[in-house]
Motif scaffolding. Sequence first.
Motif, mmCIF file in Angstrom:
data_model
loop_
_atom_site.group_PDB
_atom_site.id
_atom_site.type_symbol
_atom_site.label_atom_id
_atom_site.label_comp_id
_atom_site.label_asym_id
_atom_site.label_seq_id
_atom_site.Cartn_x
_atom_site.Cartn_y
_atom_site.Cartn_z
ATOM 1 N N ALA A 115 -2.246 5.315 -24.282
ATOM 2 C CA ALA A 115 -1.612 5.006 -24.407
ATOM 3 C C ALA A 115 -0.013 3.528 -24.393
ATOM 4 O O ALA A 115 -0.752 3.087 -24.155
ATOM 5 C CB ALA A 115 -1.965 5.328 -21.936
ATOM 6 N N ILE A 116 0.743 4.289 -24.687
ATOM 7 C CA ILE A 116 1.822 2.915 -24.805
ATOM 8 C C ILE A 116 2.455 2.747 -23.401
ATOM 9 O O ILE A 116 2.842 3.602 -22.680
ATOM 10 C CB ILE A 116 2.818 3.968 -25.473
ATOM 11 C CG1 ILE A 116 2.413 4.157 -26.641
ATOM 12 C CG2 ILE A 116 3.538 2.277 -25.607
ATOM 13 C CD1 ILE A 116 3.130 4.155 -28.189
ATOM 14 N N VAL A 117 2.589 1.227 -23.188
ATOM 15 C CA VAL A 117 3.009 0.869 -21.072
ATOM 16 C C VAL A 117 3.988 -0.017 -21.638
ATOM 17 O O VAL A 117 3.800 -0.646 -22.410
ATOM 18 C CB VAL A 117 1.789 0.568 -20.632
ATOM 19 C CG1 VAL A 117 0.779 1.312 -20.915
ATOM 20 C CG2 VAL A 117 1.272 -0.512 -21.365
ATOM 21 N N GLN A 118 4.390 0.148 -20.596
ATOM 22 C CA GLN A 118 5.779 -1.352 -20.154
ATOM 23 C C GLN A 118 5.700 -1.695 -19.255
ATOM 24 O O GLN A 118 4.849 -1.013 -18.252
ATOM 25 C CB GLN A 118 6.762 -0.548 -20.455
ATOM 26 C CG GLN A 118 7.991 -1.415 -20.785
ATOM 27 C CD GLN A 118 9.638 -1.313 -21.240
ATOM 28 O OE1 GLN A 118 9.610 -0.028 -20.824
ATOM 29 N NE2 GLN A 118 10.288 -2.150 -21.377
ATOM 30 N N GLY A 119 5.076 -2.831 -19.277
ATOM 31 C CA GLY A 119 5.221 -4.599 -18.021
ATOM 32 C C GLY A 119 6.145 -3.860 -17.601
ATOM 33 O O GLY A 119 8.038 -3.829 -18.092
ATOM 34 N N GLY A 120 6.359 -4.114 -16.409
ATOM 35 C CA GLY A 120 7.408 -3.723 -14.921
ATOM 36 C C GLY A 120 7.621 -5.349 -14.126
ATOM 37 O O GLY A 120 8.251 -5.944 -15.070
ATOM 38 N N GLU A 121 6.704 -5.474 -13.733
ATOM 39 C CA GLU A 121 6.493 -7.344 -12.555
ATOM 40 C C GLU A 121 5.307 -7.341 -12.083
ATOM 41 O O GLU A 121 4.629 -6.662 -12.074
ATOM 42 C CB GLU A 121 7.792 -6.888 -11.224
ATOM 43 C CG GLU A 121 7.676 -5.691 -10.423
ATOM 44 C CD GLU A 121 8.436 -5.052 -9.841
ATOM 45 O OE1 GLU A 121 8.571 -5.937 -8.254
ATOM 46 O OE2 GLU A 121 9.654 -4.317 -9.996
ATOM 47 N N ARG A 122 5.581 -8.767 -11.622
ATOM 48 C CA ARG A 122 4.242 -9.080 -11.946
ATOM 49 C C ARG A 122 3.990 -8.477 -10.169
ATOM 50 O O ARG A 122 4.396 -8.502 -8.900
ATOM 51 C CB ARG A 122 4.485 -10.780 -11.531
ATOM 52 C CG ARG A 122 4.591 -11.299 -12.781
ATOM 53 C CD ARG A 122 4.992 -13.000 -12.481
ATOM 54 N NE ARG A 122 5.429 -13.537 -13.560
ATOM 55 C CZ ARG A 122 5.672 -13.834 -15.107
ATOM 56 N NH1 ARG A 122 7.108 -13.012 -15.014
ATOM 57 N NH2 ARG A 122 5.401 -14.587 -15.494
ATOM 58 N N VAL A 123 2.782 -7.926 -10.369
ATOM 59 C CA VAL A 123 2.595 -7.854 -8.268
ATOM 60 C C VAL A 123 0.947 -8.865 -8.198
ATOM 61 O O VAL A 123 0.206 -8.883 -9.194
ATOM 62 C CB VAL A 123 2.284 -5.939 -8.456
ATOM 63 C CG1 VAL A 123 3.753 -5.977 -8.764
ATOM 64 C CG2 VAL A 123 1.173 -6.277 -9.356
ATOM 65 N N LEU A 124 0.733 -8.303 -7.150
ATOM 66 C CA LEU A 124 -0.253 -9.257 -6.114
ATOM 67 C C LEU A 124 -0.668 -8.138 -6.010
ATOM 68 O O LEU A 124 -0.298 -7.156 -5.016
ATOM 69 C CB LEU A 124 0.226 -10.156 -4.964
ATOM 70 C CG LEU A 124 -0.768 -11.401 -4.211
ATOM 71 C CD1 LEU A 124 -1.482 -11.788 -5.512
ATOM 72 C CD2 LEU A 124 -1.067 -11.828 -3.123
ATOM 73 N N ILE A 125 -2.098 -7.724 -6.610
ATOM 74 C CA ILE A 125 -2.934 -6.669 -5.963
ATOM 75 C C ILE A 125 -3.761 -7.629 -5.021
ATOM 76 O O ILE A 125 -4.386 -8.166 -4.361
ATOM 77 C CB ILE A 125 -4.076 -6.945 -6.908
ATOM 78 C CG1 ILE A 125 -3.209 -6.121 -8.662
ATOM 79 C CG2 ILE A 125 -4.659 -5.277 -6.341
ATOM 80 C CD1 ILE A 125 -4.188 -6.240 -9.372
ATOM 81 N N LYS A 126 -3.225 -6.580 -3.482
ATOM 82 C CA LYS A 126 -4.263 -6.675 -2.543
ATOM 83 C C LYS A 126 -5.686 -6.018 -1.766
ATOM 84 O O LYS A 126 -6.498 -7.425 -1.866
ATOM 85 C CB LYS A 126 -3.179 -6.529 -1.451
ATOM 86 C CG LYS A 126 -1.686 -7.542 -1.878
ATOM 87 C CD LYS A 126 -0.476 -7.588 -0.227
ATOM 88 C CE LYS A 126 -1.032 -8.460 1.214
ATOM 89 N NZ LYS A 126 -0.638 -8.235 1.893
ATOM 90 N N ASN A 127 -5.200 -4.665 -1.281
ATOM 91 C CA ASN A 127 -6.129 -4.505 -1.337
ATOM 92 C C ASN A 127 -7.283 -3.238 -2.260
ATOM 93 O O ASN A 127 -5.984 -2.164 -2.604
ATOM 94 C CB ASN A 127 -6.613 -3.780 0.253
ATOM 95 C CG ASN A 127 -5.979 -4.917 1.560
ATOM 96 O OD1 ASN A 127 -6.678 -5.951 1.333
ATOM 97 N ND2 ASN A 127 -5.185 -4.766 1.839
ATOM 98 N N TYR A 128 -8.322 -3.480 -2.276
ATOM 99 C CA TYR A 128 -8.736 -2.197 -3.579
ATOM 100 C C TYR A 128 -9.031 -1.080 -2.115
ATOM 101 O O TYR A 128 -9.747 -1.136 -1.542
ATOM 102 C CB TYR A 128 -9.972 -2.347 -4.009
ATOM 103 C CG TYR A 128 -9.104 -3.320 -5.413
ATOM 104 C CD1 TYR A 128 -9.070 -2.505 -6.670
ATOM 105 C CD2 TYR A 128 -8.968 -4.524 -5.515
ATOM 106 C CE1 TYR A 128 -9.018 -3.093 -7.484
ATOM 107 C CE2 TYR A 128 -8.278 -5.691 -6.669
ATOM 108 C CZ TYR A 128 -8.517 -4.967 -7.465
ATOM 109 O OH TYR A 128 -7.624 -5.302 -8.937
ATOM 110 N N SER A 129 -8.308 0.080 -2.461
ATOM 111 C CA SER A 129 -9.215 0.652 -1.378
ATOM 112 C C SER A 129 -10.090 1.584 -2.174
ATOM 113 O O SER A 129 -10.789 2.877 -1.200
ATOM 114 C CB SER A 129 -7.684 1.881 -0.959
ATOM 115 O OG SER A 129 -7.024 2.550 -2.197
ATOM 116 N N GLN A 130 -9.209 1.533 -3.072
ATOM 117 C CA GLN A 130 -11.222 2.863 -3.579
ATOM 118 C C GLN A 130 -11.405 2.036 -5.314
ATOM 119 O O GLN A 130 -10.374 1.610 -6.268
ATOM 120 C CB GLN A 130 -10.414 4.170 -4.816
ATOM 121 C CG GLN A 130 -9.791 4.476 -5.986
ATOM 122 C CD GLN A 130 -9.919 6.412 -6.395
ATOM 123 O OE1 GLN A 130 -9.163 6.760 -5.389
ATOM 124 N NE2 GLN A 130 -10.481 6.012 -7.155
#
Length: 798
Positions: free
Chosen positions: A89-104
Amino acid sequence: MTDISTSTAFPVMPLRNTVLFPQQVIPLYIGRERSLKLLRELPSGKKTIVVVAQREGSVENPEVTDLFEVGTTASVMKILDMPDGSQSAIVQGGERVLIKNYSQTDPYFKASIEGIEEIYDADLETDAMSANIRTLFRELSKVADYITQEHISLLSNIQHPARLVDRAVSMMQLSNAEKQDILEETDVTERLKKATVLINREIQRQEIGEKIQTEVQEEISKSQREYFLREQMKAIKKELGEDDQTLEIKELEEKISQAGMPEEALKVANKEIDRLQRIPPSSPEYTVSRTYLDWLVELPWNNETEDRVDIDEALKILDRDHYGLKRVKNRVLEFLSVRKLKMEQSPDAPIKGPILCFQGPPGTGKTSLGKSIADALGREFIRISLGGVRDEAEIRGHRRTYIGALPGRIIQGLKKAKTRNPVFMLDEVDKLGTDFRGDPSSALLEVLDPEQNHSFSDHYLEVTFDLSKVMFIATANWLDPIPGPLRDRMEMIDFPGYIEEEKIHIAKSYLIPKQVTEHALEEEQITFMDTAIGEIIGRYTYEAGVRNLERQIANVCRKVARERAEGNEKPRRITKSSITKLLGPPRRHSEIAERMANYGIVIGLAYTAVGGDILFIEAMKMEGKGGLKLTGKLGEVMKESAQAVYSYIRSNAERFGVDPDFYKKMDIHVHIPAGAVPKDGPSAGITLFTAMISLLTERLVKSNLGMTGEITLRGAVLPIGGIREKVMAANRAGLTTVILPKKNEADLVDLPDRVKKEMEFQFVDKICDVIDLALEPETDEQKKAKKARTKTPKLTEA
Ligand code: ADP
């Protein structure tokens, strides 16, 4: 900023070895089941996911705790199916994020996220730091291969310090942890600081790497490097199909194809080439094989000059180079004419004419006439000397198994001639020897035999070579030593030697012009008077030929050239008196006078290898018991002759005024010096006799006298050969009287008038007559002593 709703759960893709920075576009290789499912379930249209790095790349099935908390949103731009079922997959970075709660966590991670605010105050410090980052980055590009000019220009388009630092760090090869640290840094100033440290460290790392690299390289010794280079070169050449050996072989193959070899030789050459290909070039065998092939390809198998067959033209060339020699030239022209006719009849048939053998003393023009014949025919000229050749291998070569083997002289000569039909001169066939190493004359027989020489085999070559087109000419001083079979194969042409008049002519027309040119003089700068040439001939040379004459002329030219070089540029006239000044006093005359001042020394006249010559025969007495010792270079005939003379004197002692008991008290030594080897032994008979009588009677021999003649056991004087040469030699040596056998009187007609006039001839037919002609008169004392001894002379016969 992407619109991120904190309530939405985003699919989260763990990355093993990568940290994605905002704006960065990267391909992701996706192989893990969870990630594949994640991609599959993405809604069509705008696809945003969150990517986050694993703390440990090696964990196959990461738990939530295995993942960092800060990740990046990423838009999936393209998904590619790979042939092995995986995806990319070719992906382009967006912005920094803090991963908070894993729902699955299954079948893939999903989590709610929160955007991260950057702390940023544009001030001088951040400006300075971002400028610094650009500079450092440029420096890095110099030491790190993976940073290219493109990367630099990309950076130069980014203004915002936060984006600049993100970009810079994303381009660098840093560990995941280092990159993650930058990603998590929300304070831009801090991030710039950290990045500065990282870039600096990376520069150092690269520099050290480079240094280590060079150090390692320097440790590889020069020879090793060269070895590598050579190996590389070989590899390259091999790639191109051209290593040294192949090139050499290719070259040889080409030469073989151009050498015009007959079938037999061609087969052998090709076989040898096959062999050569299989031998490593470093082995000595390779050189042996190579040298052999070189010989094969360089022989003139098929190369020949076209004969000039114009007889008139040939005569002109012979006359141009040689004075006189009429009989010789005529014989050569006849020879050429017959060849011409034969060639017209059947051009390709080998010509089975006789082999010419030029026989005569040195310096009579044998070699140079051979050269002229080659010129006249338009052929190459080659000359080999057989003097002292004792080994058959010299003629026929050594077998190749012999270390350092080479072909014999015949094949060597042909290689030099570069044509297969040269005029080939075999010098000094009379000096061939024979010993345990085989008989060179039998090899020579084969060379000269027209029935055999079309397939002459040289031991080295192993293949036969056709000699039938070669024109062989042999030369010899004497005929006697040439083995019979060889002599039979040749036609002898006599080079008799020149009389003074001929020599003067040769000097004037040939030798002087040649030497004048060779000494860089002009014709008008030096003139030889006839009397001067006569002086050189008469008093400075003692030869039948003109070799020493030429040498003495060269001597004079050299002296004159020196005078000119020293500034005396007047034209020089060489007269009789200048000769002594230039060449010094002649040695021989004083030598004669000196030697003749002893008893027992007589001048004999001989016909030797150098034409006519005088020779001193010297008898000496020593205490002893009647022996006769002979020393010097005496042939069998001469020894017998001396013995006979000795016995004759013993039995007639009183008659000759000799003490009859002489042999009881003394041995007699007779010495004939080397250098003058008489051809006809017996002709020294009267000379030996006179020497012994002089010794025993103590009467000196007249010093201006020479003699020759054979004697019988009973004291008769027999005629001998070579009168002309012998008398000429006596004349040259300055003798005024010669004693000759009476029966030779008629031979005087052959002499030039001048010589006849200058010399006094005394003819004898009985040996006892010689005594008073040759010896100084008896003193009174000697007469008395003789009388006392003589009672009844018992002559056997005279
Ligand atoms: P050889 O082979 O008989 O020993 P060369 O051929 O070497 O003698 O001759 C010696 C020199 O004398 C050469 O320079 C040769 O040219 C010269 N020479 C001999 N005979 C003659 C001649 N008849 N005319 C001109 N030059 C001669």
